[in-house]
Motif scaffolding. Structure first.
Motif, PDB file in Angstrom:
ATOM      1  N   ALA A   4       0.842  -1.021  -0.099  1.00 15.16           N
ATOM      2  CA  ALA A   4      -0.127   0.102  -0.088  1.00 15.16           C
ATOM      3  C   ALA A   4       0.843   1.194   0.121  1.00 15.16           C
ATOM      4  O   ALA A   4       1.850   1.483   0.767  1.00 15.16           O
ATOM      5  N   ARG A   5       0.519   2.237  -0.726  1.00 13.77           N
ATOM      6  CA  ARG A   5       1.069   3.330  -0.820  1.00 13.77           C
ATOM      7  C   ARG A   5       0.279   4.429  -0.761  1.00 13.77           C
ATOM      8  O   ARG A   5       0.735   6.052  -0.451  1.00 13.77           O
ATOM      9  N   LEU A   6      -1.085   4.608  -0.661  1.00 13.07           N
ATOM     10  CA  LEU A   6      -2.027   5.578  -0.419  1.00 13.07           C
ATOM     11  C   LEU A   6      -2.027   6.253   1.093  1.00 13.07           C
ATOM     12  O   LEU A   6      -2.403   5.262   2.056  1.00 13.07           O
ATOM     13  N   ALA A   7      -1.708   7.186   1.376  1.00 14.76           N
ATOM     14  CA  ALA A   7      -1.679   7.961   2.714  1.00 14.76           C
ATOM     15  C   ALA A   7      -2.771   8.761   3.074  1.00 14.76           C
ATOM     16  O   ALA A   7      -3.116   9.483   1.958  1.00 14.76           O
ATOM     17  N   GLY A  73      -5.734   0.263  -7.522  1.00 15.17           N
ATOM     18  CA  GLY A  73      -4.895   0.655  -8.313  1.00 15.17           C
ATOM     19  C   GLY A  73      -4.182   2.018  -7.789  1.00 15.17           C
ATOM     20  O   GLY A  73      -3.203   2.344  -7.891  1.00 15.17           O
ATOM     21  N   ALA A  74      -5.136   2.659  -7.179  1.00 10.95           N
ATOM     22  CA  ALA A  74      -4.786   3.869  -6.490  1.00 10.95           C
ATOM     23  C   ALA A  74      -3.929   3.594  -5.298  1.00 10.95           C
ATOM     24  O   ALA A  74      -2.833   4.412  -4.932  1.00 10.95           O
ATOM     25  N   THR A  75      -4.350   2.469  -4.696  1.00  8.58           N
ATOM     26  CA  THR A  75      -3.494   2.274  -3.219  1.00  8.58           C
ATOM     27  C   THR A  75      -2.103   1.726  -3.388  1.00  8.58           C
ATOM     28  O   THR A  75      -1.252   2.084  -2.886  1.00  8.58           O
ATOM     29  N   THR A  76      -2.051   0.760  -4.468  1.00  5.63           N
ATOM     30  CA  THR A  76      -0.931   0.189  -4.584  1.00  5.63           C
ATOM     31  C   THR A  76       0.002   0.699  -5.643  1.00  5.63           C
ATOM     32  O   THR A  76       1.135   0.485  -5.815  1.00  5.63           O
ATOM     33  N   GLY A  77      -0.696   1.383  -6.664  1.00  4.39           N
ATOM     34  CA  GLY A  77       0.376   1.792  -7.882  1.00  4.39           C
ATOM     35  C   GLY A  77       0.296   0.652  -9.045  1.00  4.39           C
ATOM     36  O   GLY A  77       1.117   0.956  -9.847  1.00  4.39           O
ATOM     37  N   LEU A  78      -0.292  -0.391  -8.753  1.00  5.97           N
ATOM     38  CA  LEU A  78      -0.157  -1.449  -9.430  1.00  5.97           C
ATOM     39  C   LEU A  78      -1.389  -2.025 -10.018  1.00  5.97           C
ATOM     40  O   LEU A  78      -2.505  -1.599  -9.425  1.00  5.97           O
ATOM     41  N   SER A 216      -8.413  -0.754 -12.929  1.00  2.00           N
ATOM     42  CA  SER A 216      -7.268  -0.620 -11.912  1.00  2.00           C
ATOM     43  C   SER A 216      -5.906  -0.051 -12.711  1.00  2.00           C
ATOM     44  O   SER A 216      -5.055   0.691 -11.680  1.00  2.00           O
ATOM     45  N   ALA A 217      -5.616   0.262 -13.852  1.00  2.00           N
ATOM     46  CA  ALA A 217      -4.730   0.736 -14.445  1.00  2.00           C
ATOM     47  C   ALA A 217      -4.968   2.161 -14.527  1.00  2.00           C
ATOM     48  O   ALA A 217      -4.188   3.333 -14.246  1.00  2.00           O
ATOM     49  N   LEU A 218      -6.312   2.455 -14.884  1.00  2.00           N
ATOM     50  CA  LEU A 218      -6.742   4.006 -15.005  1.00  2.00           C
ATOM     51  C   LEU A 218      -6.663   4.783 -13.725  1.00  2.00           C
ATOM     52  O   LEU A 218      -6.388   6.019 -13.662  1.00  2.00           O
ATOM     53  N   ALA A 219      -6.710   4.117 -12.597  1.00  2.00           N
ATOM     54  CA  ALA A 219      -6.820   4.824 -11.250  1.00  2.00           C
ATOM     55  C   ALA A 219      -5.452   4.787 -10.658  1.00  2.00           C
ATOM     56  O   ALA A 219      -5.376   5.580  -9.677  1.00  2.00           O
ATOM     57  N   GLN A 220      -4.254   4.285 -11.456  1.00  2.00           N
ATOM     58  CA  GLN A 220      -3.069   4.377 -10.686  1.00  2.00           C
ATOM     59  C   GLN A 220      -2.459   5.861 -10.551  1.00  2.00           C
ATOM     60  O   GLN A 220      -2.047   6.177  -9.510  1.00  2.00           O
ATOM     61  N   THR A 221      -2.835   6.731 -11.228  1.00  2.00           N
ATOM     62  CA  THR A 221      -2.439   8.180 -11.207  1.00  2.00           C
ATOM     63  C   THR A 221      -3.300   9.164 -10.358  1.00  2.00           C
ATOM     64  O   THR A 221      -2.974  10.319 -10.224  1.00  2.00           O
ATOM     65  N   HIS A 222      -4.627   8.466  -9.815  1.00  2.00           N
ATOM     66  CA  HIS A 222      -5.542   9.258  -9.145  1.00  2.00           C
ATOM     67  C   HIS A 222      -5.684   8.669  -7.826  1.00  2.00           C
ATOM     68  O   HIS A 222      -6.021   7.628  -7.763  1.00  2.00           O
ATOM     69  N   GLN A 223      -5.233   9.426  -6.833  1.00  2.00           N
ATOM     70  CA  GLN A 223      -4.862   8.824  -5.311  1.00  2.00           C
ATOM     71  C   GLN A 223      -6.037   9.452  -4.406  1.00  2.00           C
ATOM     72  O   GLN A 223      -5.780   9.068  -3.134  1.00  2.00           O
ATOM     73  N   ARG A 224      -7.091   9.949  -4.823  1.00  2.00           N
ATOM     74  CA  ARG A 224      -8.057  10.266  -3.812  1.00  2.00           C
ATOM     75  C   ARG A 224      -9.243   9.381  -3.811  1.00  2.00           C
ATOM     76  O   ARG A 224     -10.079   9.469  -4.850  1.00  2.00           O
ATOM     77  N   LEU A 225      -9.468   8.779  -2.828  1.00  2.00           N
ATOM     78  CA  LEU A 225     -10.277   7.674  -2.974  1.00  2.00           C
ATOM     79  C   LEU A 225     -11.864   8.236  -2.952  1.00  2.00           C
ATOM     80  O   LEU A 225     -12.950   7.715  -3.546  1.00  2.00           O
ATOM     81  N   ARG A 226     -11.829   9.214  -2.259  1.00  2.00           N
ATOM     82  CA  ARG A 226     -13.387   9.977  -2.260  1.00  2.00           C
ATOM     83  C   ARG A 226     -13.957  10.326  -3.790  1.00  2.00           C
ATOM     84  O   ARG A 226     -14.914  10.359  -4.133  1.00  2.00           O
ATOM     85  N   ALA A 227     -12.780  10.954  -4.288  1.00  2.00           N
ATOM     86  CA  ALA A 227     -12.971  11.029  -5.896  1.00  2.00           C
ATOM     87  C   ALA A 227     -13.536  10.066  -6.724  1.00  2.00           C
ATOM     88  O   ALA A 227     -14.329   9.937  -7.469  1.00  2.00           O
ATOM     89  N   HIS A 228     -12.571   8.887  -6.225  1.00  2.00           N
ATOM     90  CA  HIS A 228     -13.198   7.565  -7.202  1.00  2.00           C
ATOM     91  C   HIS A 228     -14.419   7.176  -6.506  1.00  2.00           C
ATOM     92  O   HIS A 228     -15.259   6.601  -7.565  1.00  2.00           O
ATOM     93  N   ARG A 229     -14.674   6.992  -5.491  1.00  2.00           N
ATOM     94  CA  ARG A 229     -16.211   6.838  -5.122  1.00  2.00           C
ATOM     95  C   ARG A 229     -17.223   7.514  -5.915  1.00  2.00           C
ATOM     96  O   ARG A 229     -18.403   7.086  -6.481  1.00  2.00           O
ATOM     97  N   ALA A 230     -16.964   9.042  -5.977  1.00  2.00           N
ATOM     98  CA  ALA A 230     -17.867   9.852  -6.645  1.00  2.00           C
ATOM     99  C   ALA A 230     -18.036   9.310  -8.096  1.00  2.00           C
ATOM    100  O   ALA A 230     -18.942   9.526  -8.757  1.00  2.00           O
ATOM    101  N   ASP A 231     -16.737   9.205  -8.643  1.00  2.00           N
ATOM    102  CA  ASP A 231     -16.588   8.898 -10.118  1.00  2.00           C
ATOM    103  C   ASP A 231     -17.303   7.698 -10.399  1.00  2.00           C
ATOM    104  O   ASP A 231     -17.986   7.687 -11.421  1.00  2.00           O
ATOM    105  N   VAL A 232     -17.128   6.462  -9.631  1.00  2.00           N
ATOM    106  CA  VAL A 232     -17.879   5.186 -10.000  1.00  2.00           C
ATOM    107  C   VAL A 232     -19.451   5.450  -9.667  1.00  2.00           C
ATOM    108  O   VAL A 232     -19.945   5.018 -10.596  1.00  2.00           O
ATOM    109  N   PHE A 233     -19.713   6.053  -8.813  1.00  2.00           N
ATOM    110  CA  PHE A 233     -21.097   6.238  -8.508  1.00  2.00           C
ATOM    111  C   PHE A 233     -21.745   6.919  -9.756  1.00  2.00           C
ATOM    112  O   PHE A 233     -22.737   6.496 -10.110  1.00  2.00           O
ATOM    113  N   LEU A 234     -21.331   7.915 -10.202  1.00  2.00           N
ATOM    114  CA  LEU A 234     -21.828   8.739 -11.279  1.00  2.00           C
ATOM    115  C   LEU A 234     -21.929   8.202 -12.442  1.00  2.00           C
ATOM    116  O   LEU A 234     -22.857   8.008 -13.351  1.00  2.00           O
ATOM    117  N   ALA A 235     -20.665   7.163 -12.871  1.00  2.00           N
ATOM    118  CA  ALA A 235     -20.622   6.798 -14.308  1.00  2.00           C
ATOM    119  C   ALA A 235     -21.407   5.381 -14.131  1.00  2.00           C
ATOM    120  O   ALA A 235     -22.175   5.177 -15.018  1.00  2.00           O
TER     121      ALA A 235
END
Length: 401
Positions: A4-7, A73-78, A216-235
């Motif tokens: 894990a790398r996401l702080a 992807g966001a947490t591990t960078g992989l 999992s690949a597209l999320a590697q450079t985006h490290q804000r999980l709150r934004a990911h939640r909103a992104d997934v919910f809307l999509a």
């Protein structure tokens, strides 16, 4: 040693978080591809709104699954394939790669076929030529994304979703089932022969294995999980609504229509609703095929680079995709049946991506403090069990009728 790398990070402004929206919309294009379109419309035409509950339930599962892929992807960078490769012996890694590649290629072939038929019915383009054009356009979009950045593909995905959704909304304004039919469609039931087969196709078309790899690949450079939640919910809200609209259009405008050709669906819309609805349907088919084929290719690249640590030239990958698609088009293959079958195959292969996703995101060593909660573990376990049981029931029905 943790992966894990996401702080934790300080809160961002709402405007800054909005800028991170987008990766889920690229993955969501796979949720409204020609396979979805054909499977959902056919389900409505054959069984009315009776399978609407499958679309809603599958979407409710797909949302959390896509978020877990993004979180991984966001947490591990992989990517998911990279993490699977780290934990598999070479023979298992090759086996996993082969099935994942087969899924990506089969999906891409279906998308090329859908776009080719749309071009044929709209503009009279010969089917094999349309297949080549679709493959070239998909490759060109990825090349433009490499040059212009990920925001280009995210913009294309959003515009495409709007175009496809607008086309089905237009069809809905002309002829819809009665409201009570929509209500009864939310009651779980499998009405008659072929319903289980179509239900599996809907699940495979909604919770798509290759979309999980890509996300999992597209999320590697985006490290804000709150934004990911909103992104997934809307999509997922957007894509799920479009998929539900597909079923409703089939139930309202095409109920009782039998046919195994895009031309039959288009003619049915023209005769029962009007020429404008026919054009809207074909435009949606064309847009979904052209844009989603880029996601299929991207998935193949993510899988191969992650599992085999090698890259195939994109031109060669496109050739591998277009060759079988053009061959099938030239042979006069039944397109609707072929596309529905491809989605059923995705459903059968779905546990092979859900199980490693669940194991990895439930590992504290991999995810650190972002490890799945007990509730998420239980929910994902239930989803995996349900999909596995669906696959088993389908196989039993097919081989032991």
């Amino acid at each position: 040693m943790t992966t894990a790398r996401l702080a934790p990070s300080p809160p961002r402004s709402r405007r800054s978080s909005v800028r991170l929206l987008g990766p889920a919309f690229v993955a969501a294009i796979a949720y409204v591809d020609p396979g979805n379109l054909v499977t959902n419309v056919t389900a409505g035409a054959e069984f009315g709104t009776a399978l609407l509950w499958v679309v809603v339930l599958a979407t409710l599962v797909a949302g959390p699954v896509q978020y877990l892929a993004a979180k991984l992807g966001a947490t591990t960078g992989l990517t998911l394939p990279q993490l699977v490769a780290k934990r598999c012996s070479p023979p298992w890694r090759v086996a996993y790669w082969l099935q994942a590649e087969a899924v990506a290629i089969a999906t891409d072939v279906a998308e090329v076929i859908g776009a080719a038929f749309a071009m044929y019915l709209l503009f009279g383009v010969p089917l094999p030529v349309g297949g080549v054009v679709a493959a070239v356009v998909g490759g060109a979009m990825l090349a433009a994304g490499d040059r212009l950045g990920e925001r280009f593909l995210q913009g294309v995905a959003l515009v495409s979703l709007c175009a496809i959704g607008g086309a089905f909304l237009f069809c809905l304004t002309y002829r819809t089932p009665p409201l009570h039919a929509l209500g009864t469609g939310m009651v779980p039931t499998l009405p008659g022969d072929g319903a289980l087969y179509l239900a599996a196709g809907i699940v495979g078309a909604t919770i798509m294995p290759h979309a999980i790899h890509v996300h999992s690949a597209l999320a590697q450079t985006h490290q804000r999980l709150r934004a990911h939640r909103a992104d997934v919910f809307l999509a997922m809200l957007f894509a799920g609504s479009i998929n539900a609209a597909m079923v409703v259009v089939g139930a309202g405008a095409l109920h009782g229509l039998s046919g195994d050709d895009f031309g039959d669906i288009a003619r049915g819309l023209s005769e029962r609703v009007g020429g404008a609805a026919q054009t809207a349907f074909l435009v949606a088919l064309l847009v979904s095929g052209l844009t989603s084929t880029a996601v299929g290719t991207q998935s193949g690249e993510v899988v191969m680079s992650g599992l085999m640590r090698r890259r195939m030239p994109r031109s060669l990958r496109r050739l591998i995709t277009v060759a079988p698609a053009v061959a099938l088009l030239a042979a006069g293959v039944s397109p609707v049946g072929a596309l529905i079958m491809s989605q059923v195959v995705l459903a059968i292969g779905l546990p092979l991506v859900l199980i490693p996703l669940g194991l990895l995101t439930s590992s504290r060593r991999v995810m650190g403090e972002h490890v799945n909660s007990l509730a998420v573990k239980a929910g994902l376990g239930a989803a995996i069990a349900a999909v596995t049981l669906l696959d088993a029931a389908l196989l039993l029905e097919q081989f032991f009728p």
